[in-house]
Structure formats: C-alpha cells, structure tokens
Motif scaffolding. Structure first.
Motif, PDB file in Angstrom:
ATOM      1  N   THR A  17       5.653   9.950  -8.158  1.00 34.93           N
ATOM      2  CA  THR A  17       6.359   9.709  -6.900  1.00 34.93           C
ATOM      3  C   THR A  17       5.377   9.610  -5.740  1.00 34.93           C
ATOM      4  OG1 THR A  17       6.659  12.070  -6.515  1.00 34.93           O
ATOM      5  CG2 THR A  17       8.415  10.917  -7.686  1.00 34.93           C
ATOM      6  N   TYR A  18       5.830   8.940  -4.699  1.00 33.06           N
ATOM      7  CA  TYR A  18       5.021   8.783  -3.497  1.00 33.06           C
ATOM      8  C   TYR A  18       5.951   8.894  -2.302  1.00 33.06           C
ATOM      9  CZ  TYR A  18       1.794   6.806  -0.089  1.00 33.06           C
ATOM     10  OH  TYR A  18       0.985   6.620   0.995  1.00 33.06           O
ATOM     11  N   CYS A  19       5.619   9.764  -1.372  1.00 31.71           N
ATOM     12  CA  CYS A  19       6.404   9.933  -0.154  1.00 31.71           C
ATOM     13  C   CYS A  19       5.431   9.945   1.014  1.00 31.71           C
ATOM     14  CB  CYS A  19       7.184  11.251  -0.219  1.00 31.71           C
ATOM     15  SG  CYS A  19       8.221  11.546   1.225  1.00 31.71           S
ATOM     16  N   GLN A  20       5.691   9.083   1.989  1.00 33.70           N
ATOM     17  CA  GLN A  20       4.765   8.943   3.109  1.00 33.70           C
ATOM     18  C   GLN A  20       5.534   8.904   4.419  1.00 33.70           C
ATOM     19  OE1 GLN A  20       1.185   8.411   3.075  1.00 33.70           O
ATOM     20  NE2 GLN A  20       1.456   8.773   5.244  1.00 33.70           N
ATOM     21  N   GLU A  21       5.099   9.685   5.382  1.00 33.21           N
ATOM     22  CA  GLU A  21       5.629   9.591   6.736  1.00 33.21           C
ATOM     23  C   GLU A  21       5.096   8.284   7.317  1.00 33.21           C
ATOM     24  OE1 GLU A  21       5.663  12.443  10.630  1.00 33.21           O
ATOM     25  OE2 GLU A  21       3.820  12.316   9.474  1.00 33.21           O
ATOM     26  N   PHE A  22       5.959   7.514   7.967  1.00 29.19           N
ATOM     27  CA  PHE A  22       5.543   6.204   8.473  1.00 29.19           C
ATOM     28  C   PHE A  22       6.074   6.009   9.877  1.00 29.19           C
ATOM     29  CE2 PHE A  22       5.853   1.558   8.815  1.00 29.19           C
ATOM     30  CZ  PHE A  22       4.563   1.210   8.434  1.00 29.19           C
ATOM     31  N   LEU A  78      -2.620  11.752 -16.441  1.00 26.65           N
ATOM     32  CA  LEU A  78      -3.911  12.366 -16.122  1.00 26.65           C
ATOM     33  C   LEU A  78      -5.055  11.353 -16.143  1.00 26.65           C
ATOM     34  CD1 LEU A  78      -3.455  15.694 -18.074  1.00 26.65           C
ATOM     35  CD2 LEU A  78      -3.625  15.442 -15.582  1.00 26.65           C
ATOM     36  N   ASP A  79      -4.994  10.381 -17.047  1.00 23.26           N
ATOM     37  CA  ASP A  79      -6.077   9.400 -17.172  1.00 23.26           C
ATOM     38  C   ASP A  79      -6.003   8.271 -16.149  1.00 23.26           C
ATOM     39  OD1 ASP A  79      -7.024  10.840 -19.307  1.00 23.26           O
ATOM     40  OD2 ASP A  79      -6.343   9.417 -20.834  1.00 23.26           O
ATOM     41  N   HIS A  80      -4.778   7.862 -15.782  1.00 22.56           N
ATOM     42  CA  HIS A  80      -4.645   6.640 -14.987  1.00 22.56           C
ATOM     43  C   HIS A  80      -3.863   6.799 -13.691  1.00 22.56           C
ATOM     44  CE1 HIS A  80      -6.268   4.635 -18.458  1.00 22.56           C
ATOM     45  NE2 HIS A  80      -5.303   5.111 -19.208  1.00 22.56           N
ATOM     46  N   GLY A  81      -3.045   7.800 -13.557  1.00 28.04           N
ATOM     47  CA  GLY A  81      -2.203   7.924 -12.364  1.00 28.04           C
ATOM     48  C   GLY A  81      -1.144   6.842 -12.348  1.00 28.04           C
ATOM     49  N   PRO A  82      -0.616   6.527 -11.183  1.00 29.14           N
ATOM     50  CA  PRO A  82       0.448   5.520 -11.113  1.00 29.14           C
ATOM     51  C   PRO A  82      -0.102   4.132 -11.442  1.00 29.14           C
ATOM     52  CG  PRO A  82      -0.207   6.195  -8.913  1.00 29.14           C
ATOM     53  CD  PRO A  82      -0.937   7.082  -9.881  1.00 29.14           C
ATOM     54  N   SER A  83       0.730   3.287 -12.043  1.00 29.80           N
ATOM     55  CA  SER A  83       0.292   1.940 -12.421  1.00 29.80           C
ATOM     56  C   SER A  83       0.549   0.920 -11.322  1.00 29.80           C
ATOM     57  CB  SER A  83       1.000   1.512 -13.710  1.00 29.80           C
ATOM     58  OG  SER A  83       2.396   1.509 -13.511  1.00 29.80           O
ATOM     59  N   LEU A  84       1.175   1.330 -10.236  1.00 30.09           N
ATOM     60  CA  LEU A  84       1.480   0.436  -9.118  1.00 30.09           C
ATOM     61  C   LEU A  84       0.829   0.961  -7.849  1.00 30.09           C
ATOM     62  CD1 LEU A  84       5.316   0.072  -9.769  1.00 30.09           C
ATOM     63  CD2 LEU A  84       3.560  -1.602 -10.342  1.00 30.09           C
ATOM     64  N   ASP A  85       0.632   0.093  -6.875  1.00 26.75           N
ATOM     65  CA  ASP A  85       0.120   0.497  -5.569  1.00 26.75           C
ATOM     66  C   ASP A  85       1.300   1.016  -4.751  1.00 26.75           C
ATOM     67  OD1 ASP A  85      -1.021   0.850  -3.092  1.00 26.75           O
ATOM     68  OD2 ASP A  85      -1.712  -1.214  -2.882  1.00 26.75           O
ATOM     69  N   LEU A  86       1.644   2.279  -4.966  1.00 17.79           N
ATOM     70  CA  LEU A  86       2.831   2.854  -4.345  1.00 17.79           C
ATOM     71  C   LEU A  86       2.721   2.900  -2.826  1.00 17.79           C
ATOM     72  CD1 LEU A  86       3.496   5.744  -6.887  1.00 17.79           C
ATOM     73  CD2 LEU A  86       4.566   3.484  -6.804  1.00 17.79           C
ATOM     74  N   ALA A  87       1.539   3.137  -2.287  1.00 11.97           N
ATOM     75  CA  ALA A  87       1.377   3.209  -0.833  1.00 11.97           C
ATOM     76  C   ALA A  87       1.753   1.883  -0.180  1.00 11.97           C
ATOM     77  CB  ALA A  87      -0.053   3.600  -0.483  1.00 11.97           C
ATOM     78  N   SER A  88       1.298   0.781  -0.739  1.00 14.90           N
ATOM     79  CA  SER A  88       1.626  -0.536  -0.180  1.00 14.90           C
ATOM     80  C   SER A  88       3.113  -0.837  -0.302  1.00 14.90           C
ATOM     81  CB  SER A  88       0.827  -1.628  -0.883  1.00 14.90           C
ATOM     82  OG  SER A  88      -0.534  -1.491  -0.596  1.00 14.90           O
TER      83      SER A  88
END
Length: 100
Positions: A17-22, A78-88
């Motif tokens: 998951t990714y949560c960002q204040e924007f 653990l090896d790769h993390g998310p497969s998508l650019d979640l921040a973008s």
C-alpha cells in the motif's frame, strides 16, 4: 496486490500500500509505503474488513512480513517491493480528482 485467498466465510489479501499527503500548492507531505495483510469476514450483509496487519518498523520489518505473508509472497515483497510506481499513480489520481 500480491495475492489473495478465500476460505469459506473468510478471506485474506496481501498488498503493498501507498498513502501520501498531497497538496497542490506545497511540496510533498508525509506518507507511507508498506506491505499489509487485510483480513475479511463474510457476514449476512456482505464482506467486511476484520483487521489489517502492517509490516513492523526497523528490526521487526523482515520478520513481520514473513509472519503475515505466505512464503512465496514474502520473498517477492522483501526482494522487489511494489511492482508499480505507486507514488506517481497516487499523484496522478490526486491531480485528476482535485485539479492541478
């Protein structure tokens, strides 16, 4: 979504998951990007979230992921993390929703 599994009236989903204040006028705010396991229960009215497990911080991080994910999914996380650019993706969704 790394994967999910259903058993009778319960289910579990393993995600990053990714949560960002924007804010359109200011630089990036605070945020978090972390693996989670979401547990669901089926009730007569439908599916509900029973509880959520979040990866531990610091020294607890690796062991907590291994404890809450099936082994193959834990290895991927653990090896790769998310497969998508979640921040973008989050920034684009915020701009499309709130303008900018």
């Amino acid at each position: 979504l790394f994967g999910w599994e259903r058993q009778a009236d319960t289910a579990e989903a393993w995600l990053w998951t990714y949560c960002q204040e924007f804010n359109m006028e200011a630089p990036e705010g605070t945020g978090i990007s972390t693996p989670v396991a979401i547990h669901f229960s089926e009730l007569p009215a439908g599916w509900v979230v029973s509880f959520v497990e979040q990866a531990g911080m610091g020294d607890e991080y690796t062991d907590s992921i291994r404890a809450m994910f099936p082994s193959e999914i834990a290895k991927r996380a653990l090896d790769h993390g998310p497969s998508l650019d979640l921040a973008s993706m989050v920034e684009l969704a915020a701009r499309n929703t709130f303008g900018g």
